[in-house]
Structure formats: C-alpha cells, structure tokens
Scaffold this active site. Structure first.
Site, PDB file in Angstrom:
ATOM      1  N   ASP A 142       0.812  -1.219   0.000  1.00 47.39           N
ATOM      2  CA  ASP A 142       0.000   0.000   0.000  1.00 47.39           C
ATOM      3  C   ASP A 142       0.848   1.274   0.000  1.00 47.39           C
ATOM      4  O   ASP A 142       0.455   2.282  -0.580  1.00 47.39           O
ATOM      5  CB  ASP A 142      -0.921   0.013   1.213  1.00 47.39           C
ATOM      6  CG  ASP A 142      -2.007  -1.052   1.092  1.00 47.39           C
ATOM      7  OD1 ASP A 142      -2.301  -1.440  -0.054  1.00 47.39           O
ATOM      8  OD2 ASP A 142      -2.532  -1.474   2.122  1.00 47.39           O
ATOM      9  N   ILE A 143       2.026   1.217   0.615  1.00 48.77           N
ATOM     10  CA  ILE A 143       2.856   2.422   0.712  1.00 48.77           C
ATOM     11  C   ILE A 143       3.534   2.765  -0.611  1.00 48.77           C
ATOM     12  O   ILE A 143       4.263   3.740  -0.712  1.00 48.77           O
ATOM     13  CB  ILE A 143       3.930   2.282   1.814  1.00 48.77           C
ATOM     14  CG1 ILE A 143       4.806   1.053   1.584  1.00 48.77           C
ATOM     15  CG2 ILE A 143       3.289   2.237   3.181  1.00 48.77           C
ATOM     16  CD1 ILE A 143       5.997   0.979   2.515  1.00 48.77           C
TER      17      ILE A 143
END
Lengths: 90, 443
Positions: free
Chosen positions: B371-372
């Site tokens: 997600d990052i």
C-alpha cells in the site's frame, strides 16, 4: 500539600518540554524510543510504593509496573545494541 | 520528605536529557543508560524512609524485574511489536491497581486515571493478540464505531458520576468494567497497517495515566515524566497519521469502502524469475530497496543486507533503503530490523529524504511492501488510499516487486503498480527469493 494550580503549571510546562524534546528524536530510532518511553511510563511504580492502600493491589501494581520498566529497558537495549554494532565497521 | 524533591528534580532532568540523546544513533545508547539510572534512582529514593512493608515491595520489584528482563531478552526479533504492546498494557494494568487501592477516597484524577489505564490495558491486550495473530482481520461490525464509542463514553461518565454521588465501590468496579470493554472495542476495528499508530497512541495513554496518578497523589515526578511521554506518543502518532492522510477519528471509525476501488483483474502482470531479477540488478547503477511488513514477516533482512553488499562491492552499484513512516507494525520497525542485519544507518533514508531520487533510479526493489507504494494514492481520488504519502517507486526505470501472490495489500486495495509496463512481479517468499538472488549474484 501542593497547590493544584502549581501542579497545573508544572503539567502544562512539561507538556511543552515534552513536545520539543520528542520532536528531536530521529525517525530511525522511533522503535527504541517507544520502548524506552514505555519503560519510563512505569514510573507510576512510585505511586504504588508511596501509597498506603490495600496490600494485594499494591503488590500487584508494583509487580506489573516493574515488569513494564525492566522489560521495556531490556527490549530497548536490545534494539540499541543493533544500532551500535556496526560502528567499528565504518 | 523534603530531600525527595531534589532527587525528583534530578530524575526529571536526566529523563529529558536521555530523550534528547535519542536524536542520534551514536548517543542513543548513552541516553538509554541515563534513563535507566534515573528510573532506578527514583525507585530507590522512595525507600529512604524505609516503608513498613519493605519486604513485600522489594520482592514485588524483584519478581517483576526478573519476569520483565526474561521476557525482554527471550523474545524473538520478529515479535518486538507485540512485546511493546504487551508491556504497555501491563503499565496500564499497574495504574488500574493503584487506582483500586486508592479508591477509598473520591478523586476525579483517580477516576480519570482508572478509565484511561483500563482502556490502555485492554486496548494493548487486543493489539498484542492482533499482532500475535490470535485475532484475524476485523470483519464483524455489529454497530457503527462512532455510536459505540459515544455509548461507552456515556456509560463510563455515568458510572463515574454515580461513584461520585453515592460513593459506592460497586460503581467503581462498573466503571472499570465498562472501560475494559471500551478498550477492546476501540482497538478491535483498527487494521494491521494502522498498528504503528495505535501502538503510539496506547503508549501516549500510559503517559497520561501517570499524569492522572500524579495529580491524585500530588507527585511532581509523575506529572512531569508522564506528560513528556504522553506527548511523545501523540507526536509519533501525529507524524504517522499525517503520512497516511488519515485522522484520529478515521483511524478508530473507518469504514473502508472497498467496492469503490477500481478492480481490474483483466490486466496481466509480468512476472520474472530470480535469475532474471539478479540479471537486472547486476546491470543497475542505482538501486533503492523498499522494505515493508512482508520483509519483517519473512525475516528477510539478513538476505537483503547480503544482497546489497554484493551489489555494492561486486557490481559497484549505489544501494539505498527507503523507509515509509508506517512500514511495519510499530514506528521505526524497519529501521530496527535493518539495524539487526547490520545495515549501516547512513544507507537508510526516510520518505521525504529519498522520494525525489526514484526518478533517477534504475531498479526499485520492493520487498514485502504494497500500500505504501500504490500510485493511486496520488492519482485516484476514489481510492481509499487517496492523499496518503507514498514512496514513488513507479518513477524508477524498473520495479521488481516481491510478493507472495497477486493479492491486494492490507487495505484490500488493488495496486496498479503491478500492471505497470516497467514492473516485474517476483512471486515467492521474501526471504527465499532474496537468498536465491544472492546465489545468482555470487556466481
């Protein structure tokens, strides 16, 4: 007995100190910092030692707080040793 | 009792200096020693007019220290976040015990302390269970979290008022019980990716606990040190909340609407094997490694360190590590693991220091992060991740993305990076894959 207002002043001023001191902590060390501050929050043990409450709860409080203090310091020193180890390598 | 205030003053100064020393890895170990000294001094000074129950107290400290040190030294490196959560919970429990012992007189500070202490305790236990894997993803929700929290707030306030009015210990126990449930329901819906934030908040709570006890017992040391720690936890949480473009309210009440994310599984992701990945890495001049929780779960940091050493020494590549503020399960989690593998902290960079370098990077090696790195956080306002700061790996010439399967990240959001023309998926366990690459690099 200390006046409540004085305690309040001390509280607010130490909030400011805390804010600026903690802002200086480098992001790489957030984990050991958390672990140390976790250990330091076990300072409530003093509240239990100086308290003359019922014995069982007192004993339990002192026990739990010291697990917190010594466990926190053990974890943080383990983390910090890792950060230190490679210095001679440089 | 008068001498005590000078010793307390010394302890306060020592703790402030100790935290100040955490500003650099060189001085941090000294800072830790100073804080240990301050704590021991503070505890010892309370024994100076020897209390009547000294044997009782000393044995409690002794057993507590033995358990604490044993736990702290025996715990595996992969379990560090759980350990921090657990110790935090014990601190909360200690505060509750003090409050119970002191409950023979009404004090609003004490009531506040027991509520926050109980929430810290039960919240930390839930966080511990989640990190340990005892609790799976939160998929049950009987009530809107906002309503639930307001309900518990009212209930707790009601019991506190009744305790004040009638001074019946029954109400005090009811207060403790409702706070216990409150803590459980507060932390339960928080997802794994938000764990570093929740751990910092619980840490802050434990600081506010000692402030409350300090006000109840008029102890300056507890107030000062407690508020410094309380603010410390809040600052860490705030930094991470800002990086994820979230808010405190969203964190505890989020209903992530997953259906809004544009699921498009028709696209195909290109996958490569470890031999080809090693070949790409061999020919790269500048490589940035992006670690995430997957690296921690697989303990891939040693293999990773080996890989970066090979690339640097044998193929004279420039290798750096890029760390996102919420990578992992506690603040600074990745830094600790890389330090464990002896990675020099000069090669480890935070998000804002390295993000610009991706555009001139040959290979971004994403290991266990998802997600990052999701570019939708920048481009797609409909994405639940929109507004979150990300590591801009898609700007790199080539992205090697190590992943166990083509699933979505913890947030459940698709990552379009998988299907980007310059992305190569490398399926497998983070550690095994990196070790295989190491072998090819050594040949």
């Amino acid at each position: 007995m200390i006046n409540f207002n004085i305690l309040l002043i001390i509280f607010v001023l130490s909030c400011f100190i805390g804010y600026f001191v903690v802002l200086g902590v480098t992001p790489a060390l957030y984990s050991p910092f958390m672990s140390i501050s976790n250990a330091i929050s076990g300072i409530v043990i003093i509240g239990a030692i100086t308290q003359h409450g019922s014995d069982f709860w007192n004993f339990l409080a002192v026990f739990l707080a010291s697990v917190n203090i010594f466990g926190g310091f053990a974890v943080s020193s383990r983390m910090l040793v890792m950060f230190k180890k490679k210095e001679p390598k440089n | 009792m008068n001498h005590l205030i000078y010793i307390y003053l010394l302890c306060i100064c020592a703790i402030i200096i100790a935290i100040r020393f955490m500003a650099s890895p060189q001085t941090a170990a000294l800072g830790a020693k100073i804080s240990i000294f301050a704590m021991l001094l503070a505890i010892a000074s309370d024994f100076v007019p020897v209390p009547q129950n000294v044997i009782y107290l000393a044995s409690a400290i002794f057993f507590g220290a033995a358990v604490g040190i044993l736990l702290g030294l025996k715990i595996k490196i992969t379990s560090l976040p759980q350990m921090v959560a657990l110790l935090n919970g014990l601190g909360g429990a200690a505060v509750v015990c003090i409050a119970i012992g002191d409950a023979h007189i009404f004090s609003s500070a004490l009531v506040l302390g027991s509520v926050v202490g109980t929430v810290t305790f039960s919240g930390s236990v839930v966080a511990f269970c989640k990190l340990q894997g005892f609790l799976s993803k939160p998929d049950f929700r009987f009530l809107n979290p906002i309503i639930l929290n307001v309900l518990f707030l009212c209930l707790t306030a009601y019991f506190a008022f009744m305790f004040y009015r009638h001074f019946d210990i029954v109400y005090f126990w009811a207060l403790i019980f409702s706070s216990l449930l409150w803590g459980i329901f507060l932390v339960f819906p928080v997802g794994g990716a938000d764990m570093p934030i929740i751990i910092s908040i619980l840490n802050a709570f434990s600081g506010w606990n000692s402030v409350a006890i300090g006000f109840a017992q008029q102890n300056i040391l507890l107030i000062t040190v407690g508020s410094i720690i309380g603010l410390g936890g809040i600052i860490l949480a705030q930094i991470m909340i800002r990086a994820t473009n979230s808010s405190l309210l969203k964190l505890f009440t989020s209903h992530k609407d997953l259906s809004s994310s544009s699921a498009n599984h028709l696209q195909t992701a290109k996958s490569i094997n470890t031999r080809d990945a090693a070949f790409i890495l061999k020919n790269a001049d500048k490589i940035i490694i992006v670690p995430g929780f997957g690296m921690a779960a697989a303990s891939a940091q040693h293999a990773l360190k080996n890989m970066s050493d090979l690339l640097r020494n044998k193929f004279s590549a420039d290798v750096k590590y890029a760390i996102h503020p919420v990578a992992g399960r506690m603040p600074g989690h990745m830094n600790v693991l890389l330090a464990e593998a002896n990675v020099d902290y000069d090669q480890v960079f935070e998000l804002e220091d390295i993000n610009r370098e991706f555009s001139e990077t040959d290979v971004a090696y994403v290991i266990g992060a998802n997600d990052i790195t999701n570019p939708e956080a920048l481009s797609n306002p409909a994405s639940p991740l929109y507004g979150m700061s990300i590591l801009d790996v898609s700007k790199a010439k080539t992205v090697i993305f190590i992943k166990r399967s083509l699933g979505s990240g913890y947030s459940g959001v698709d990552n379009p990076l998988f299907f980007a023309p310059n992305t190569f998926m490398l399926y497998g366990d983070a550690k095994k894959v990196t070790e295989e690459i190491d072998k090819f690099l050594e040949q």
